[in-house]
Scaffold this motif. Structure first.
Motif, short mmCIF file in Angstrom:
data_model
loop_
_atom_site.label_atom_id
_atom_site.label_comp_id
_atom_site.label_asym_id
_atom_site.label_seq_id
_atom_site.Cartn_x
_atom_site.Cartn_y
_atom_site.Cartn_z
N LYS A 593 0.87 -1.25 0.10
CA LYS A 593 0.01 0.14 -0.06
C LYS A 593 0.64 1.30 0.02
O LYS A 593 0.56 2.14 -0.67
CB LYS A 593 -0.99 -0.02 1.43
CG LYS A 593 -1.84 0.95 1.13
CD LYS A 593 -3.01 1.04 2.41
CE LYS A 593 -4.04 2.01 2.63
NZ LYS A 593 -4.75 1.98 3.49
N ASP A 594 1.99 1.40 0.90
CA ASP A 594 2.63 2.55 0.96
C ASP A 594 4.02 2.13 0.41
O ASP A 594 4.79 3.29 0.61
CB ASP A 594 2.83 2.98 2.63
CG ASP A 594 3.21 1.80 3.16
OD1 ASP A 594 3.57 0.59 2.83
OD2 ASP A 594 3.90 2.01 4.24
N ALA A 595 4.22 1.20 -0.46
CA ALA A 595 5.52 0.83 -0.98
C ALA A 595 5.93 2.06 -2.11
O ALA A 595 7.14 2.21 -2.46
CB ALA A 595 5.58 -0.62 -1.33
N ARG A 596 4.90 2.30 -2.86
CA ARG A 596 5.26 3.21 -3.87
C ARG A 596 5.81 4.58 -3.41
O ARG A 596 6.60 5.28 -4.43
CB ARG A 596 3.74 3.43 -4.59
CG ARG A 596 3.92 4.30 -5.94
CD ARG A 596 2.64 4.79 -6.52
NE ARG A 596 1.78 3.65 -6.68
CZ ARG A 596 1.86 2.71 -8.06
NH1 ARG A 596 2.91 3.27 -8.99
NH2 ARG A 596 1.26 1.63 -8.00
N ASP A 597 5.58 4.99 -2.33
CA ASP A 597 6.29 6.35 -2.04
C ASP A 597 7.56 6.09 -1.21
O ASP A 597 8.33 7.02 -0.91
CB ASP A 597 5.20 7.05 -0.71
CG ASP A 597 3.80 7.13 -1.35
OD1 ASP A 597 4.03 7.37 -2.56
OD2 ASP A 597 3.07 7.18 -0.52
N ILE A 598 8.07 4.81 -1.23
CA ILE A 598 9.40 4.59 -0.79
C ILE A 598 10.43 4.76 -1.86
O ILE A 598 10.46 4.16 -2.97
CB ILE A 598 9.51 3.22 0.05
CG1 ILE A 598 8.45 2.93 1.04
CG2 ILE A 598 10.88 2.89 0.39
CD1 ILE A 598 8.45 1.59 1.64
N ASP A 599 11.33 5.61 -1.52
CA ASP A 599 12.49 5.84 -2.26
C ASP A 599 13.63 5.00 -2.09
O ASP A 599 14.35 4.98 -1.11
CB ASP A 599 12.83 7.10 -2.42
CG ASP A 599 13.99 7.56 -3.47
OD1 ASP A 599 14.51 6.64 -3.92
OD2 ASP A 599 14.03 8.88 -3.79
N LYS A 600 13.68 3.83 -3.00
CA LYS A 600 14.80 2.71 -2.59
C LYS A 600 16.09 3.32 -2.63
O LYS A 600 16.97 3.08 -1.66
CB LYS A 600 14.81 1.61 -3.74
CG LYS A 600 15.79 0.40 -3.55
CD LYS A 600 15.42 -0.55 -4.56
CE LYS A 600 16.71 -1.59 -4.36
NZ LYS A 600 16.45 -2.45 -5.60
N ASN A 601 16.44 3.94 -3.74
CA ASN A 601 18.03 4.81 -3.39
C ASN A 601 18.12 5.58 -2.36
O ASN A 601 19.37 5.62 -1.67
CB ASN A 601 18.37 5.44 -4.94
CG ASN A 601 18.28 4.52 -5.97
OD1 ASN A 601 18.58 3.50 -6.02
ND2 ASN A 601 17.74 5.24 -7.15
N MET A 602 17.09 6.31 -2.03
CA MET A 602 17.28 7.15 -0.93
C MET A 602 17.32 6.29 0.50
O MET A 602 18.13 6.71 1.34
CB MET A 602 15.96 8.10 -0.67
CG MET A 602 16.25 9.17 0.65
SD MET A 602 14.84 10.35 0.47
CE MET A 602 13.52 8.99 1.12
#
Length: 810
Positions: A593-602
């Motif tokens: 649900k909230d994974a889209r907002d996670i910036d992997k590189n960041m």
């Protein structure tokens, strides 16, 4: 980059020997003295010509003469390879010192684009395609065995070679030896860090005395501050651990979301490929059409049209010549030319011109142009007047319509108000147009009367002039004057007519012959054009062009399909859609649900930064604890320390004056080597650790190489640090392979091949199995050439079920 084929035309013991390589792992097997080393060095020679690096003149390595064939004049070879999407071919004549480089598919000669030595001016394909010289090549792409040594000697050699590679990019060139002579000069007095020498001892003792003096004055205060700081740092370290754990959980979720996105994109591309395949099947019949033959058809059609125009022009010229010949038949006869009395013609022309001047004066004063302008204005006014009437009638009808709708809906009556206003305005405008039209008609009538009077006079003049033109059978003044000119010229040139007649007849004969030839060529073009159209299943060039357009669409679809397949392969890498689907099936939509907002590189950057901070904090904490322990030690009396400080300061000043000049030269050499070392040191620990973990099957996973280039391995069970001197020869050999392999991955800009020459001769079966498994895995992305004199590599590869290409050297 991938090596495709070696053609040892005449090199060493080989003559007309061809060796083909495949992608992935290639095993080149041969008994001792079978020529494996010759083949290995042939690759080096084709790229670099056995030229020594870093020289200002053309000097060759010993291999240049070593592999010159006995009893044969030829000394040459060919190497085919690919880089990116282009295939190349190097042709080198070692005997003549000549080299040529071509694009293999097109045959384009690109030798002039290849790098040459900075001073020796010799084409060096290796420098161009690898982007480094032969020294770096022999320490990266090419890896040879260490040889048979006892374990202690082997450990020392690995250390030395690591030091050499990290400082000079060559494991046989030692910067350490270069500065050793300068260091020998300093041995008698020592350096700041040489604590066993007088100078180093003095500095160390002085620093220690000063620190002890400072500690005596601040001992108690510093101790208390350090205790408080220690408690604070313990709490900060605990909090930092929790924060790192939270970030790692978020990173895991981001990675799973990325896997889900890749799976969805892959499905979408699969659907698009099905649609493209259907379109390709529809257009497949047009794939064999030839654009060159269409161009040929256009050229043939243009040639035919040009021939047709030339035929028309030649026919017209024949008609013109016939006319001229008939005209020439008129002969000079008593002042009569073409049946006309010349003197009488002169008088009539003169009178005609006088009347023409009078007529021109009347025409210049004519009001005809004015009448045309007035009539044009009248026409425009009438059109405006008629349009205005139509607009007025239309507006009246709209008013009546709006009133009719008002019976149904009273609000629509408001629509009639704008139409009433417009109708009134149009009526007023129409009235003004009517008045202007009447005035214009009166002015036109007045001008017409004046024009009729002048027209009568002109008609009389024209009647007389027409009588003159009728007399001489002319239809215009221009024709009359032309007649006059013709008669005068013919009268003067009758003596030249016979010569002109002969010239015209000869010209007509040539034209008739040319006309016959061109008509024959036209017929041949028509027949060839019909055959070309029939071959390409087209009736006309337009139909042919439409077929080529469909072929272009077909080819674009093929490229689009290949591009999408490549995108799909790059997207999926080494996994399938089914594997991705299975991987994400364990997580529901609520998890993402909230994974889209996670910036992997960041998140990764944050984890890296937090771990770096954590490492710094733990190191700082360890040092702080050590400092607290040191504060409890006994300190010397302050008076005694002051006396010792004065004595050591005087001694140090003497040493510094003596070594200052020597250090200037030493620092210049060290600066160069440090710049090279700095390129590899940051990443070498990590890369070597990854490789050694694979080739030892997880037995060792952490390699420690410090700034002094000392090598150690961490025991994964006990976490004990094991120095290289305490390792077995087999493990050291594995470590050397890991070091060399890591270095090539650190400096290469493209996927270069890896050439291994009997590197695993000292490996036992288990070690060999691990390293071959590792080579099999990297073979998916890197071409590997493994030269060996043993059959056990082939046996182990079969046992592991790994794909390889076996090449037997007779």
């Amino acid at each position: 980059m991938k090596l495709k084929e070696l053609n040892l035309v005449s090199f060493g013991k080989f003559e007309e020997e061809r060796i083909n390589f495949e992608d992935g792992l290639n095993i080149i097997y041969g008994e001792n003295e079978s020529g494996k080393t010759t083949i290995h060095n042939f690759i080096d020679g084709m790229f670099y010509g056995f030229l020594r690096p870093y020289v200002t003149r053309r000097y060759y390595r010993v291999e240049y003469e070593k592999y010159r064939p006995w009893g044969r004049e030829l000394y040459k070879g060919i190497l085919r390879f690919s880089k990116g999407d282009v295939e190349y071919r190097i042709e080198r004549d070692f005997g003549r010192g000549q080299v040529k480089v071509y694009e293999d598919l097109t045959g384009k000669d690109i030798t002039k684009d290849i790098d040459t030595g900075e001073r020796v001016k010799v084409h060096l394909p290796g420098v161009h395609f690898f982007d480094f010289n032969t020294t770096v090549y022999n320490n990266t792409v090419s890896i040879k065995q260490l040889g048979n040594r006892i374990d202690s000697d082997l450990a020392t050699e690995v250390k030395d070679r690591l030091a050499n590679i990290s400082t000079s990019l060559d494991d046989n060139i030692s910067v350490k030896d270069a500065i050793s002579q300068l260091e020998k000069q300093l041995e008698t007095i020592g350096t700041e860090k040489a604590f066993t020498r007088p100078y180093g001892k003095a500095i160390k003792s002085l620093d220690k005395l000063k620190e002890e003096r400072k500690e005596i004055l601040q001992k108690q205060e510093e101790y208390n501050e350090n205790i408080d700081q220690s408690n604070i740092m313990k709490e900060e370290i605990t909090n930092k651990k929790l924060k790192i754990q939270e970030l790692e959980n978020a990173l895991e979720k981001a990675e799973m979301f990325q896997t889900k996105r890749i799976y969805e994109e892959g499905l979408s591309i699969k659907k698009e490929l099905k649609i493209i395949d259907k379109e390709i099947q529809k257009l497949e019949d047009y794939s064999q059409l030839s654009f060159d033959e269409y161009t040929m058809g256009l050229r043939m059609n243009n040639n035919r049209e040009n021939l047709q125009r030339e035929i028309v022009d030649l026919s017209a010229r024949i008609d013109s010549i016939v006319y001229e010949l008939k005209d020439i038949e008129t002969k000079k006869n008593g002042g009569i030319v073409r049946g006309i009395k010349v003197e009488e013609l002169y008088e009539d022309i003169s009178h005609y011109n006088e009347l023409d001047e009078e007529k021109n004066e009347l025409i210049m004063g004519s009001q005809k142009t004015r009448l045309e302008i007035l009539n044009s204005q009248l026409k425009d006014m009438m059109e405006k007047f008629n349009r205005s009437r139509i607009h007025r009638i239309t507006l009246i009808l709209l008013v009546i319509g709006s009133l009719g709708l008002g019976l149904i809906n009273p609000f629509t009556i408001l629509l009639a108000l704008p139409f009433v206003g417009l109708a009134f305005y149009v009526g007023k405008t129409n009235k003004k147009h009517g008045e202007d039209i009447e005035k214009l008609k009166q002015e036109i009538e007045k001008n017409q009367l004046e024009e009729e009077r002048k027209s009568d006079k002109i008609q009389k003049i024209e009647k007389y002039q027409n009588n003159i033109m009728t007399k001489y059978n002319c239809s215009s003044k221009l024709e009359l004057h032309r007649l006059y000119d013709d008669v005068r010229l013919q009268f003067m040139k009758q003596r030249d007519m016979e010569e002109k007649t002969q010239r015209l007849k000869e010209e007509m004969g040539d034209i008739q012959a040319s006309l016959k030839s061109k008509r024959k060529k036209e017929q041949e073009l028509i027949e060839n054009m019909n055959l070309l159209m029939e071959k390409n299943r087209s009736k006309t060039l337009d139909e042919f062009k439409e077929g080529l357009e469909k072929k272009r669409i077909y080819e674009n679809l093929i490229r689009d399909r290949d591009s999408k397949i490549e995108v799909l392969n790059n997207l999926l890498s080494n996994v399938t859609l089914e594997e991705l689907k299975d991987k994400i099936s364990h997580y529901d939509e609520e998890y993402f649900k909230d994974a889209r907002d996670i910036d992997k590189n960041m998140i990764m950057d944050q984890i890296k930064k937090e771990k770096e901070l954590f490492s710094i904090m733990t190191n700082d904490f360890a040092r702080l604890e050590e400092r607290i322990d040191n504060l409890n030690q006994e300190v010397r009396e302050l008076v005694v320390i002051e006396e010792e400080i004065q004595r050591f300061e005087n001694l140090i000043q003497d040493f510094e004056d003596r070594i200052k000049s020597i250090n200037i030269a030493k620092e210049a050499i060290e600066k160069i080597s440090e710049e090279i070392h700095g390129q590899f040191a940051p990443a070498i620990n990590k890369k070597v650790s990854q490789v050694i973990q694979q080739v030892t099957n997880g037995k060792y996973s952490q390699i420690r190489i410090n700034d002094e280039l000392n090598i150690a391995i961490e025991n994964p069970i006990t976490k004990e640090i094991i120095d290289i001197d305490n390792l077995s020869g087999g493990t050291i050999d594995q470590l050397y392979f890991a070091l060399r392999f890591s270095i090539i991955n650190s400096i290469e800009e493209s996927n270069l091949p890896l050439i291994l020459d009997d590197c695993f001769i000292q490996y036992d079966t288990e070690r060999l199995k691990n390293v071959l498994k590792f080579l099999g895995e990297i073979g998916d992305r890197k071409q590997i050439l493994l030269f060996t004199c043993h059959r056990r590599e082939e046996e182990i590869l079969k046992e592991l079920g790994l794909k390889y290409n076996l090449i037997n050297i007779a």
